[in-house]
Design an enzyme around this catalytic site. Structure first.
Site, PDB file in Angstrom:
ATOM      1  N   GLU A 141       0.309   4.794  12.613  1.00  0.00           N
ATOM      2  CA  GLU A 141      -0.127   3.402  12.666  1.00  0.00           C
ATOM      3  C   GLU A 141       0.439   2.720  13.908  1.00  0.00           C
ATOM      4  O   GLU A 141       1.528   3.063  14.377  1.00  0.00           O
ATOM      5  CB  GLU A 141       0.333   2.627  11.427  1.00  0.00           C
ATOM      6  CG  GLU A 141      -0.409   2.999  10.170  1.00  0.00           C
ATOM      7  CD  GLU A 141      -0.009   2.158   8.978  1.00  0.00           C
ATOM      8  OE1 GLU A 141      -0.710   2.222   7.955  1.00  0.00           O
ATOM      9  OE2 GLU A 141       1.020   1.448   9.068  1.00  0.00           O
ATOM     10  N   ARG A 158       6.025  -2.383  -8.867  1.00  0.00           N
ATOM     11  CA  ARG A 158       7.203  -2.630  -9.710  1.00  0.00           C
ATOM     12  C   ARG A 158       7.683  -4.053  -9.498  1.00  0.00           C
ATOM     13  O   ARG A 158       7.155  -4.783  -8.651  1.00  0.00           O
ATOM     14  CB  ARG A 158       8.321  -1.669  -9.333  1.00  0.00           C
ATOM     15  CG  ARG A 158       8.648  -1.715  -7.836  1.00  0.00           C
ATOM     16  CD  ARG A 158       9.825  -0.849  -7.465  1.00  0.00           C
ATOM     17  NE  ARG A 158       9.947  -0.638  -6.038  1.00  0.00           N
ATOM     18  CZ  ARG A 158      10.465  -1.493  -5.165  1.00  0.00           C
ATOM     19  NH1 ARG A 158      10.895  -2.674  -5.602  1.00  0.00           N
ATOM     20  NH2 ARG A 158      10.552  -1.220  -3.882  1.00  0.00           N
ATOM     21  N   LYS A 172      -0.292   6.250   0.349  1.00  0.00           N
ATOM     22  CA  LYS A 172      -0.584   5.235   1.368  1.00  0.00           C
ATOM     23  C   LYS A 172      -1.984   5.373   1.954  1.00  0.00           C
ATOM     24  O   LYS A 172      -2.617   4.372   2.299  1.00  0.00           O
ATOM     25  CB  LYS A 172       0.477   5.303   2.474  1.00  0.00           C
ATOM     26  CG  LYS A 172       1.849   4.811   2.031  1.00  0.00           C
ATOM     27  CD  LYS A 172       2.837   4.837   3.182  1.00  0.00           C
ATOM     28  CE  LYS A 172       4.177   4.201   2.799  1.00  0.00           C
ATOM     29  NZ  LYS A 172       4.877   4.913   1.740  1.00  0.00           N
TER      30      LYS A 172
END
Length: 495
Positions: A200, A292, A116
């Protein structure tokens, strides 16, 4: 060209891939655990191989065993589906080393998307807006606390190695942050043996909106519209729809351009999904790329007219995307309900066991991807998703009412399901008006409403049963009186 595909997965997604491969004349190889010996995907594939015990670590996550089957069966490609090894860059790399086509991004690109922090840095360089937060990994709880106080509570603690809503804690003060830091660290170490945490800003009353995109080996990139995924429980999606009720043409194009930049920034190939949080003021913030095929891909297929698995296979074969962005037109409205084997009133606890009988909905513009059949079993070893029920309509209302009819027709005996909750949600004025957010269930008290709906439904059924019994009784009383008048042996002449 790909001639034989091993599907490193199970359940409805394995069946979904098999269906497209059959249409293209491509042979398929299924793998199965002890638990899945009688599963539908085993019966539908061209070949099937046993790979181990029920526990995923000893079967569907066993890379060496799956590689052994790929080589033994002569498979020239592998489709990972979603879950299990689908976003495991080690597995993608293993396939690449053995000259087996991995139907998905490269191992290098997948590794970048899965980290990330690295992915966020790539997005910032590509001028894709991201959620305010730590400039890098936090060193410890003290560092996390300092950043939280700078950007302001509430904040999210996110494990770099999380996914599917896991490895996330929302905290509102310093004490909750320290407790949450320990929890997220422990979860990460238990899952992958290491920990790395980001901080965050937590955006309140947000929508979760994602974009399907495709990028080929020739550098062509397109987005295939957005999906509204805001109705969730514990950060996991329940109901998805497209188009989003708050995305107009200008927004779709603007955010879509940033999605294409995001795919280019990580040198992505094949199909992927860029996920965003949409703040209440209308700003979009990138959160991650899912490397995916997504569970909710059928709604995109409905409104685009594309077979996304076929597109995956074409790109994996080295073919260019056969259309341009300007060729894509969004047609109608689609909704997907994830039919989970869960007890809503026990905090969505899994419900497992035999399914003696099942009735699958059908009809115009109704699609149901499922592994269920009468006599199958919902296993405690795997995800609770049993089916994906999808409807399409020329208007949102047509799609919604079709979904309600399909949910009423769906009968699954033996396990608790999420169907009653979905009927309550789809009937709510908030859903019909598009007043969606990631805290939709809590904000609108949907569980309490479900309780009331079930109570009302029970009372209505009791009243209907009583009325039917009275009518039934009056009918036979009338027949008896008529027969008595005609014949003293009336009791032997009733219909």
């Amino acid at each position: 060209m790909i001639e034989k595909v091993l599907i490193a997965n199970r359940g409805e997604i394995a069946l979904r891939v098999i269906r497209t491969c059959k249409a293209l004349g491509i042979k398929t190889v299924a793998v199965y655990s002890d638990e899945d010996y009688n599963s539908m995907h085993v019966k539908q594939a061209t070949e099937a191989y046993h790979i181990g015990e029920a526990a995923p670590a000893k079967s569907y996550l066993n890379q060496d065993k799956i590689l052994e089957v790929m080589l033994k069966s002569g498979s020239d490609a592998v489709h990972p589906g979603y879950g299990f090894l689908s976003e495991n860059d080690d597995f993608a790399n293993l396939c690449e080393k053995n000259k087996i086509i991995f139907i998905g991004p490269t191992a290098e690109s997948m590794n970048l998307c899965g980290d990330k922090m690295k992915c966020k840095d790539a997005m910032l360089k590509a001028k894709v807006p991201t959620v305010p937060g730590s400039p890098g990994l936090v060193k410890d709880a003290d560092d996390a606390e300092k950043i939280a106080n700078e950007i302001g509570y509430p904040v999210m603690l996110k494990s770099v190695y999380g996914g599917g809503g896991r490895g996330i804690r929302i905290v509102n003060n310093d004490q909750e942050l320290r407790d949450g830091y320990e929890s997220v660290t422990g979860e990460s170490i238990a899952a992958v043996g290491k920990s790395a945490i980001l901080v965050e800003k937590f955006l309140e009353k947000t929508r979760h909106i994602e974009y399907q995109f495709a990028r080929d080996t020739h550098g062509n990139t397109v987005h295939i519209f957005e999906r509204e995924c805001s109705i969730q429980r514990r950060n996991q999606k329940l109901i998805e729809q497209t188009p989003s009720p708050i995305v107009d043409e200008e927004t779709r194009a603007r955010v879509g351009e940033s999605v294409c930049r995001a795919a280019d920034a990580v040198d992505y190939t094949n199909l992927g999904t860029a996920e965003f949080l949409r703040a209440d003021n209308g700003d979009f913030y990138f959160i991650e790329i899912n490397a995916r095929l997504q569970v909710e891909h059928p709604i995109t297929e409905f409104v685009s007219g594309l077979d996304l698995v076929k597109l995956q296979l074409d790109i994996a074969n080295g073919e260019p995307i056969p259309f341009k962005q300007s060729d894509l037109k969004m047609n109608g409205y689609a909704i997907e309900c994830r039919i989970n084997a869960e007890d809503t009133f026990l905090d969505f606890a899994p419900s497992t066991g035999p399914v003696p009988d099942v009735v699958i909905p059908a009809g115009p513009s109704v699609r149901c991807d499922t592994y269920l059949y009468p006599g199958c079993t919902v296993s405690p070893f795997y995800d609770s998703l049993m089916a994906k029920l999808v409807t399409w309509g020329q208007t949102f209302e047509e799609s919604r009412t079709r979904m309600l009819a399909a949910l009423n027709d769906f009968y699954i005996q033996g396990v608790e399901t999420s169907i009653p909750l979905y009927k309550t949600i789809l009937n709510s004025e908030e859903y019909k008006n598009g007043d969606l957010s990631t805290d939709f269930l809590k904000r609108h008290g949907m569980i309490d409403r479900l309780t009331e709906d079930l109570k009302k439904e029970k009372e209505e059924k009791s009243e209907a049963a009583l009325a039917a019994a009275i009518i039934h009784s009056e009918y036979f009383k009338s027949r008896a009186q008529t027969s008595t008048a005609n014949n003293s042996n009336w009791k032997y002449k009733l219909d």
